[in-house]
Design an enzyme around this catalytic site. Sequence first.
Site: not given
Ligand code: 13P
Ligand code: G3H
Ligand code: ZN
Length: 316
Positions: A50, A83, A185, A258, A260, A264
């Site tokens: 990102s 991303d 999130g 996706n 993330d 975390r």
């Molecule tokens: P999550 O927050 O559900 O892991 O989604 C991540 C995401 O869409 C990154 O682009």
């Molecule tokens: O879609 C968002 C991802 O979880 C990336 O999050 O912008 O905090 O790195 P970030």
């Molecule tokens: Zn996303």
Amino acid sequence: MALVGTRKMFEMAQKGGYAIGAFNVNNMEITQGIVSAIAEEKAPLILQISKGARSYASMSYLKAIIDVVVAENPDIPVVMHLDHGDTFEICKQCVDDGFSSVMIDASKHSFEENIAITKKVVEYAHAHDVVVEAELGQLGGIEEDVIGVSAEDVGKHLTDPEEAIEFVEKSGCDSLAVACGTSHGAYKFKTTPTLAFDVIEKIGEKLPGYPLVMHGSSSVLKEFKDLINKYGGAMPDAMGVPEDAIAKASKMAICKVNIDTDLRMALTAKIRQVFAEKPAEFDPRKYLGPGREAIKDMVKHKLQLLGCVGKAAECM
Ligand code: 13P
Ligand code: G3H
Ligand code: ZN
């Protein structure tokens, strides 16, 4: 093998009724945890970066880490993907930095502006043999009490299948992130949700074979939520996308999922556990190591769910 784009992966995923996991990376331990799972399960891999990751770790460090991933895993196809790039400029920068795939997320703009910005990115990226993901609609929920988008507004935020066809035709994007009820999130829903599978189905019917992307797809695993809450964290209301919904979408037109938040939470849970159980510990390897291991196990579980275990070779 050098970095690859997503065309072959998405073609095989469509044919085989599975999806590719796209995992966000911010540092070495997260990347190693993901990659060791991928290497053991022989799955194709999308590592995504990102804007926030770029400014946190710096692109030169992240690129060097991913270069090692590629060099050490010649039998795994690896995509380096931007991303949520939100401007033409950041997408251009990433193409110039050697990314093999970029996302232009101009979904906050009007339909026409979204098409125009996406088209400009597509022209630049395709001239450099880079594929482009775009987004139409805005992520939110479809239950009455979902955080983010109110029930009355849901219809306005989910992707309109008719618009999706026009968008893809006019912009030339290679894949499309759709709003089908998920959100980013750890606090996606207040009660068990139902995703808008009809949106995925309708677009799939109108654009046969066209790859769709599902963002906001972390499931907020109970194991990590419980550890975080047990060891001093405060995430009692965290809730993600049910795993059966992710498995179902992966068999449909969704080719990229996706994740993330689950990475975390796995890392945070293990660090909290070590700190709570061994308060005298101050060697980062002793808490980042268990975090990395938890990420590996969690990613292996996700790959099973997405159906992409053993699919690396056919995606090369
Ligand atoms: P999550 O927050 O559900 O892991 O989604 C991540 C995401 O869409 C990154 O682009
Ligand atoms: O879609 C968002 C991802 O979880 C990336 O999050 O912008 O905090 O790195 P970030
Ligand atoms: Zn996303």
